[in-house]
Design a protein around this motif. Structure first.
Motif, PDB file in Angstrom:
ATOM      1  N   ILE A   1       0.834  -1.200   0.000  1.00 53.26           N
ATOM      2  CA  ILE A   1       0.000   0.000   0.000  1.00 53.26           C
ATOM      3  C   ILE A   1       0.870   1.252   0.000  1.00 53.26           C
ATOM      4  CG2 ILE A   1      -2.083  -0.964   1.043  1.00 53.26           C
ATOM      5  CD1 ILE A   1      -1.071  -0.070   3.779  1.00 53.26           C
ATOM      6  N   ALA A   2       0.304   2.333  -0.514  1.00 57.68           N
ATOM      7  CA  ALA A   2       0.985   3.623  -0.559  1.00 57.68           C
ATOM      8  C   ALA A   2      -0.087   4.707  -0.488  1.00 57.68           C
ATOM      9  CB  ALA A   2       1.821   3.744  -1.833  1.00 57.68           C
ATOM     10  N   LEU A   3       0.315   5.943  -0.641  1.00 57.41           N
ATOM     11  CA  LEU A   3      -0.606   7.069  -0.515  1.00 57.41           C
ATOM     12  C   LEU A   3      -0.963   7.638  -1.882  1.00 57.41           C
ATOM     13  CD1 LEU A   3      -2.017   9.085   1.511  1.00 57.41           C
ATOM     14  CD2 LEU A   3       0.003  10.554   1.164  1.00 57.41           C
ATOM     15  N   TYR A   4      -2.225   7.500  -2.268  1.00 57.57           N
ATOM     16  CA  TYR A   4      -2.742   8.181  -3.459  1.00 57.57           C
ATOM     17  C   TYR A   4      -3.173   9.585  -3.048  1.00 57.57           C
ATOM     18  CZ  TYR A   4      -3.285   3.687  -5.969  1.00 57.57           C
ATOM     19  OH  TYR A   4      -3.075   2.476  -6.593  1.00 57.57           O
ATOM     20  N   TYR A   5      -2.963  10.563  -3.939  1.00 62.24           N
ATOM     21  CA  TYR A   5      -3.464  11.901  -3.602  1.00 62.24           C
ATOM     22  C   TYR A   5      -3.908  12.653  -4.847  1.00 62.24           C
ATOM     23  CZ  TYR A   5       1.255  13.729  -4.811  1.00 62.24           C
ATOM     24  OH  TYR A   5       2.427  14.062  -5.446  1.00 62.24           O
TER      25      TYR A   5
ATOM     26  N   VAL B   1       0.862   9.112  -6.750  1.00 55.33           N
ATOM     27  CA  VAL B   1       1.129   8.148  -5.687  1.00 55.33           C
ATOM     28  C   VAL B   1       2.426   8.521  -4.970  1.00 55.33           C
ATOM     29  CG1 VAL B   1       1.341   5.700  -5.081  1.00 55.33           C
ATOM     30  CG2 VAL B   1       0.056   6.361  -7.124  1.00 55.33           C
ATOM     31  N   ALA B   2       2.423   8.423  -3.652  1.00 56.23           N
ATOM     32  CA  ALA B   2       3.605   8.699  -2.838  1.00 56.23           C
ATOM     33  C   ALA B   2       3.812   7.581  -1.826  1.00 56.23           C
ATOM     34  CB  ALA B   2       3.441  10.037  -2.111  1.00 56.23           C
ATOM     35  N   LEU B   3       5.035   7.449  -1.320  1.00 58.85           N
ATOM     36  CA  LEU B   3       5.319   6.466  -0.277  1.00 58.85           C
ATOM     37  C   LEU B   3       4.512   6.785   0.978  1.00 58.85           C
ATOM     38  CD1 LEU B   3       9.223   6.227  -0.558  1.00 58.85           C
ATOM     39  CD2 LEU B   3       7.548   4.576  -1.424  1.00 58.85           C
ATOM     40  N   LEU B   4       4.216   5.766   1.768  1.00 61.27           N
ATOM     41  CA  LEU B   4       3.511   5.981   3.023  1.00 61.27           C
ATOM     42  C   LEU B   4       4.305   6.939   3.913  1.00 61.27           C
ATOM     43  CD1 LEU B   4       2.247   2.465   4.209  1.00 61.27           C
ATOM     44  CD2 LEU B   4       0.883   4.340   3.267  1.00 61.27           C
ATOM     45  N   PRO B   5       3.644   7.915   4.513  1.00 64.76           N
ATOM     46  CA  PRO B   5       4.329   8.811   5.455  1.00 64.76           C
ATOM     47  C   PRO B   5       4.894   8.028   6.648  1.00 64.76           C
ATOM     48  CG  PRO B   5       2.243   9.757   4.775  1.00 64.76           C
ATOM     49  CD  PRO B   5       2.250   8.333   4.292  1.00 64.76           C
ATOM     50  N   VAL B   6       5.962   8.552   7.229  1.00 69.72           N
ATOM     51  CA  VAL B   6       6.632   7.934   8.373  1.00 69.72           C
ATOM     52  C   VAL B   6       6.372   8.763   9.632  1.00 69.72           C
ATOM     53  CG1 VAL B   6       8.416   6.837   6.976  1.00 69.72           C
ATOM     54  CG2 VAL B   6       8.768   9.172   7.802  1.00 69.72           C
ATOM     55  N   PRO B   7       6.634   8.223  10.831  1.00 68.94           N
ATOM     56  CA  PRO B   7       6.360   8.965  12.067  1.00 68.94           C
ATOM     57  C   PRO B   7       7.059  10.320  12.123  1.00 68.94           C
ATOM     58  CG  PRO B   7       6.863   6.683  12.555  1.00 68.94           C
ATOM     59  CD  PRO B   7       7.131   6.876  11.100  1.00 68.94           C
ATOM     60  N   GLN B   8       8.323  10.333  11.746  1.00 67.48           N
ATOM     61  CA  GLN B   8       9.080  11.584  11.669  1.00 67.48           C
ATOM     62  C   GLN B   8      10.165  11.416  10.621  1.00 67.48           C
ATOM     63  OE1 GLN B   8       8.953  10.038  14.941  1.00 67.48           O
ATOM     64  NE2 GLN B   8      10.671   8.699  14.421  1.00 67.48           N
ATOM     65  N   GLU B   9      10.711  12.505  10.183  1.00 70.55           N
ATOM     66  CA  GLU B   9      11.713  12.462   9.125  1.00 70.55           C
ATOM     67  C   GLU B   9      12.871  11.552   9.522  1.00 70.55           C
ATOM     68  OE1 GLU B   9      14.418  15.603   6.486  1.00 70.55           O
ATOM     69  OE2 GLU B   9      12.890  16.350   7.861  1.00 70.55           O
ATOM     70  N   GLY B  10      13.252  10.681   8.617  1.00 71.64           N
ATOM     71  CA  GLY B  10      14.360   9.767   8.873  1.00 71.64           C
ATOM     72  C   GLY B  10      13.971   8.457   9.531  1.00 71.64           C
ATOM     73  N   ALA B  11      12.700   8.320   9.889  1.00 71.96           N
ATOM     74  CA  ALA B  11      12.251   7.083  10.540  1.00 71.96           C
ATOM     75  C   ALA B  11      12.259   5.915   9.552  1.00 71.96           C
ATOM     76  CB  ALA B  11      10.839   7.265  11.105  1.00 71.96           C
ATOM     77  N   GLU B  12      12.340   4.718  10.106  1.00 76.56           N
ATOM     78  CA  GLU B  12      12.351   3.516   9.265  1.00 76.56           C
ATOM     79  C   GLU B  12      11.004   3.343   8.573  1.00 76.56           C
ATOM     80  OE1 GLU B  12      12.727  -1.348   9.759  1.00 76.56           O
ATOM     81  OE2 GLU B  12      13.352  -0.027  11.402  1.00 76.56           O
TER      82      GLU B  12
ATOM     83  N   GLN C   1       6.745  -0.188  -6.409  1.00 76.13           N
ATOM     84  CA  GLN C   1       7.920  -1.061  -6.394  1.00 76.13           C
ATOM     85  C   GLN C   1       8.950  -0.582  -5.378  1.00 76.13           C
ATOM     86  OE1 GLN C   1       9.039  -1.930 -10.694  1.00 76.13           O
ATOM     87  NE2 GLN C   1       8.731  -3.953  -9.809  1.00 76.13           N
ATOM     88  N   GLU C   2       9.044   0.728  -5.203  1.00 79.62           N
ATOM     89  CA  GLU C   2       9.919   1.269  -4.169  1.00 79.62           C
ATOM     90  C   GLU C   2       9.366   0.895  -2.789  1.00 79.62           C
ATOM     91  OE1 GLU C   2      12.929   3.434  -2.176  1.00 79.62           O
ATOM     92  OE2 GLU C   2      12.798   2.759  -4.245  1.00 79.62           O
ATOM     93  N   GLN C   3       8.054   1.016  -2.621  1.00 75.96           N
ATOM     94  CA  GLN C   3       7.417   0.695  -1.339  1.00 75.96           C
ATOM     95  C   GLN C   3       7.595  -0.780  -1.000  1.00 75.96           C
ATOM     96  OE1 GLN C   3       4.866   3.245   0.577  1.00 75.96           O
ATOM     97  NE2 GLN C   3       6.264   2.059   1.817  1.00 75.96           N
TER      98      GLN C   3
END
Length: 411
Positions: A145-149, A281-292, A359-361
């Motif tokens: 899954i990823a983020l559609y916008y 489409v964008a990658l799923l957001p992370v908790p904070q910048e640099g997070a896994e 594919q990146e996700q």
């Protein structure tokens, strides 16, 4: 030549012909059975037919099974010695069979194979067929899954469409700006349904927060559920996110009633046909910048039952299936579970851009489990999501309870 010699030669020739005939007949009688959910327009159905035509010594019998019946029917068939040779199972169910000795350990067969190479698979799908350090199957396909916008809505609300939300805070902030009750537009669409779909969507958030099913109440996982509760409490997503699956949730996005949606590559074709706006489409957001990063991992695996009478023929079929991974997307619209395959361009610019993101996700997608008691583990997570989002418990209380349930299940 004497009559006696003629008879001897004739007898030898007849014996030779009979031997060849018997050998050919024996080959014709090697029948393997395959169970899968796939219909005529899907991979397993067609690959089974193609393999049957390709291998004159192996006959393939294919059976279409229903999703709800796969586990119960397969286990019943295995226990009575009537299991198919090959089955396609949902990846979270794989460990249930492997841990009970129902699936064949194919570690050595794969090591000798010129077709199936473990190094070619994304880590998540490969992990889903692994139990106790050994291989008990081959990934059939994969998804995530990823983020559609909606880039048009971003522009209209003064947001940069080239800079989609990167963190949870940015996602919530964008959802607040994009939510427009007067136009019946929600900022976000996602599924928090009390089913595997809810777990599928929430688990990556918990994992990115440093949790996971083994520590579902980790501080970061609690923050993830708190973020979901903020989204629901502020009506940044539709209230029926609690009861709708991913397909229906994304339909809200396609119709222009949600500015963002969390969903998978299975939506790309429908979106290309239905969405009358600039979607990206964008990658799923992370908790904070640099997070896994993390993401969900879906789709099915192939496995050979351990009591198969023809394991070599069955493995040969798996090798053929794997050899067709390069056309998995082109022919069937499913993503191969391998990182060594470059997907061909579709000619649809938005779709091709979206595929690159997925594919990146997939590099960060993780298997659910693997654990033989996954359905019980998932149910505990689903219950926690529902309890927190409906206000019956705080996110921490709900996840603490889930952690207790999961601990009891996993021992």
């Amino acid at each position: 030549m004497s009559i006696k010699n003629c008879l001897m030669v004739g007898a030898f020739a007849l014996a030779s012909v009979s031997g060849f005939a018997l050998q050919a007949h024996a080959q014709e009688e090697v029948t393997i059975t395959i169970w899968s959910l796939d219909k005529p327009e899907q991979p397993a159905w067609n690959l089974a037919r193609e393999f049957d035509e390709k291998e004159p010594g192996i006959k393939v019998e294919y059976r279409l099974v229903q999703f709800d019946d796969v586990v119960s029917e397969a286990m019943r068939a295995y226990s009575t010695g009537q299991a198919p040779d090959i089955i396609a199972v949902d990846n979270p169910e794989h460990a249930l069979f492997a841990s009970r000795g129902a699936f064949l350990d194919i570690t050595d067969m794969v090591a000798k194979s010129e077709v199936i190479k473990t190094a070619n698979y994304f880590p998540g799908p490969l992990n889903s067929v692994t139990w106790d350090g050994k291989l008990f199957g081959v990934p059939k396909a994969t998804n995530t899954i990823a983020l559609y916008y909606n880039a048009d809505m971003f522009k209209a609300k003064g947001l940069d469409p080239d800079k989609p939300p990167q963190t949870w805070a940015e996602l919530i902030d964008a959802a607040r700006k994009l939510t427009d009750p007067s136009k019946n537009v929600y900022g976000l669409a996602f599924s928090a349904k009390a089913s595997e779909e809810g777990t599928f969507q929430f688990l990556p958030w918990a994992q990115m927060g440093g949790g996971g099913y083994e520590k579902i109440n980790a501080d970061g996982a609690v923050k993830a559920l708190e973020a979901w509760k903020t989204i629901m409490d502020e009506k940044l997503a539709s209230p029926d996110s609690l009861t709708r699956g991913q397909w229906d949730s994304t339909g809200t996005f396609n119709s222009g009633n949600a500015a963002m949606a969390i969903s998978g590559p299975w939506e790309l074709n429908r979106m290309s046909e239905e969405a009358k706006f600039d979607w990206r489409v964008a990658l799923l957001p992370v908790p904070q910048e640099g997070a896994e990063r993390s993401s969900a991992m879906g789709d099915f695996n192939y496995a050979i039952f351990s009591n198969s009478k023809h394991p070599e023929a069955a493995f040969k079929a798996l090798e053929f299936f794997a050899s067709q991974d390069n056309v998995m997307f082109e022919k069937y619209g499913q993503l191969p579970a391998r990182s060594d395959i470059t997907l061909p361009a579709t000619g649809n610019e938005k779709k091709d851009a979206g595929l690159k993101v997925f594919q990146e996700q997939l590099k960060y997608a993780k298997a659910r489990g693997p654990h033989p008691e996954w359905p019980k583990i998932s149910k505990a997570i689903q219950d926690a999501i529902q309890a927190a989002l409906t206000g019956q418990m705080t996110p921490k209380e709900a996840l603490d309870q889930a952690a207790e349930t999961i601990s009891a299940v996993t021992g």
